[in-house]
Design an enzyme around this catalytic site. Structure first.
Site, PDB file in Angstrom:
ATOM      1  CG  ASP A 221      -1.894   1.122   1.216  1.00  0.00           C
ATOM      2  OD1 ASP A 221      -2.872   1.136   0.502  1.00  0.00           O
ATOM      3  OD2 ASP A 221      -1.759   1.943   2.186  1.00  0.00           O
ATOM      4  CD  GLU A 270      16.708 -14.241   3.393  1.00  0.00           C
ATOM      5  OE1 GLU A 270      16.126 -14.893   4.120  1.00  0.00           O
ATOM      6  OE2 GLU A 270      17.427 -13.343   3.638  1.00  0.00           O
TER       7      GLU A 270
END
Length: 561
Positions: A221, A270
């Site tokens: 956002d 990751e």
């Protein structure tokens, strides 16, 4: 590790590489999707119960607007605790169950992240207020002394997106007037100071918290708002920002945001399964938007320039070309969307043109339109969007052809900008009315029969419900299901960036994609074209003979060529 978490990890590992480059992602506004407990507000168990519907629709992923702990001053975009589900939506266990069920159905889950600001009820801000000037927690926000003889004026001339100044004066612990704090949105939404290392550290842990629970990505956002110009300088001119066109400013789209997103990308990489981040980035140019999706930053950025493009063949072609070129330059897919929780539904908006008497750009202040004409144009626009290369975002209820609700009485409106004189118009409630599922009276299966809904639904929505359209060949729901099935199965729609324009006459847009053609009549008159192949799908009725086809206005046809 629980069996459920193991299953989630297996799902992530099995995810196809770069699934997001041409995915169809469906936005769920939780309070308006499905209400399981009958309190009139949608919730996570309600969403969970409707996941099979979404799988049948043919989407690839869901994006959930905020469901975190919040006082709900701005419908959950004022977050008090980023690691807790607000009781109005359920529990953390409900969130885990929803993610697991979605994965079992082959759906991915993207959640909203709100890093520009917190709620004024966030622990950090509450301590900042309680401890007064000099509190280390004030350094995590933007507190400043006021201007004027007694500090009675805001620290600078920035306006709030929601209207009025972007500053509110806090009271000192003894009750006397104190420092001012910055809020680019509502006063209940103080902006974080992203120059403070504690803020960056906190959001890295928030990312890991939800990634560990199995989410497949984040919609960020106000991704363009985190970094402000040093010194918070005055604008120097009287202006009022709007969410759709903030332009060049000292508090939006600053270059410093990109270091933040590079650090986030390293975290996402990751995790197995191509976890992604999507930027809600309003920027002055498409090239500035593309900077958010360079190879070491985020994966997608919403294409708001396309959302605001007029229903005009020349303008549409220009914007499609510009969007593809800007994203191609950084190796990212284009994204396409027509509606979301902040704009007038395109069933209504696309029929509005030019400016109103008060100078407002069409579509911001919705007006009633011819329902049949609005739906016809919306269906044509949706087929065009789903034929474009890249990722597509759908907003809940558009597959039902829902129009904007333009006659909500003032007493039920909850958009925090509605009662302000300037700023974001306050008309966002009209696109947030709970969607209809079945039945002939409100709440139309949104919740238990005869129960409440947090915004009233129109009587006309009985014929637009899922049940009313289910299995009806000409319904908008059937059109979306058919379009998503073709998009998934046609070999010409799988590539990310292949589009070749075909000249088809004034007011007509046509392009090829490896054995596939899309033709759209955006003119006001029927047009006759040579039949290029077999019809795969049409947004409305056409007239055909062995060699030609007549396309009525506002009609899109997909062809196998």
């Amino acid at each position: 590790m629980t069996d459920q978490l193991i299953a989630r990890r297996d799902f992530a590992v099995a995810a196809s590489v770069s699934w997001w480059r041409d995915a169809v992602i469906y936005q769920i506004y939780p309070r308006s999707f499905a209400d399981a407990n009958g309190d009139g507000i949608g919730d996570l168990p309600g969403i969970r119960s409707r996941l099979p519907y979404l799988r049948e629709l043919g989407i690839d992923a869901v994006w959930l607007s905020p469901f975190y702990a919040s006082p709900q001053a701005d419908a959950g975009y004022d977050v008090a605790d980023y690691r807790t589900v607000d009781p109005v939506f359920g529990t953390l266990a409900d969130a885990e169950g929803l993610i697991g069920d979605a994965h079992d159905l082959g759906l991915r889950v993207i959640v909203d992240l709100v890093p520009n600001h917190s709620s004024d009820q966030h622990e950090w801000f509450r301590r900042a207020i309680a401890e007064g000037p000099g509190s280390p927690f004030r350094e995590r926000y933007h507190f400043r002394p006021g201007r004027g003889a007694d500090g009675e004026l805001p620290p600078n001339d920035w306006p709030s997106i929601f209207g009025g100044p972007a500053w509110t004066r806090a009271a000192n612990p003894d009750g006397s007037p104190g420092e001012w704090y910055l809020h680019l949105f509502a006063p209940e939404q103080p902006d974080f100071n992203w120059d403070h290392p504690a803020v960056a550290d906190e959001f890295r842990t928030i990312l890991r918290f939800w990634l560990d629970l199995g989410v497949d990505g984040f919609r960020i956002d106000v991704a363009h708002g985190l970094v402000k110009a040093q010194g918070l300088p005055d604008l120097g001119v009287e202006t009022q920002w709007h969410l759709l066109d903030v332009g060049v400013s000292p508090c939006f789209d600053r270059d410093g945001v990109h270091d933040i997103y590079r650090s986030w990308r390293r975290i996402l990489d990751e995790y197995p399964g191509e976890r992604i981040a999507v930027a809600e980035a309003w920027a002055p140019t498409l090239e500035r938007v593309a900077a958010y999706v360079r190879p070491d930053e985020l994966h997608q950025a919403f294409n708001f320039s396309y959302l605001g493009t007029a229903w005009n063949a020349a303008e549409q072609r220009r914007m499609i070309d510009a969007s593809l070129a800007a994203m191609r330059a950084v190796g990212a897919p284009a994204t396409w969307t027509l509606s979301n929780h902040d704009v007038v539904r395109h069933t209504t908006r696309l029929l509005q043109a030019g400016e109103g008497e008060d100078g407002e750009v069409a579509g911001r202040r919705p007006t009633e339109v011819d329902p049949a004409a609005g739906l016809r144009r919306a269906r044509a626009a949706s087929l065009l969007l789903l034929a474009l290369p890249g990722a597509a975002y759908l907003y809940q209820g558009e597959e039902l052809g829902l129009p904007e609700v333009v006659d909500l009485p003032p007493e039920v409106r909850q958009d925090p900008a509605f009662h302000r004189a300037t700023g974001q118009d306050g008309y966002r409630d009209g696109c947030r009315v709970p969607i209809p599922w079945h039945g002939d009276r409100a709440p139309y299966g949104f919740g238990p029969e005869g129960g409440p809904s947090w915004l009233p639904q129109p009587e006309s929505w009985a014929r637009l419900s899922v049940a009313a359209q289910q299995g009806e060949p000409g319904s908008t729901l059937s059109l979306y299901r058919a379009a998503l099935a073709v998009r998934r199965s046609h070999p010409g729609l799988g590539a990310v960036d292949d589009l070749r324009w075909v000249e088809a006459g004034e007011g007509v847009l046509a392009f090829d994609r490896d054995g596939f053609r899309c033709t759209v009549n955006m003119s006001a008159e029927p047009v006759r074209i040579a039949r290029p192949g077999d019809v795969l799908l049409a947004s409305g009725p056409t007239e055909a003979d062995p060699d030609t086809v007549v396309l009525p206005p506002d009609t899109t046809v997909w062809w196998n060529v």
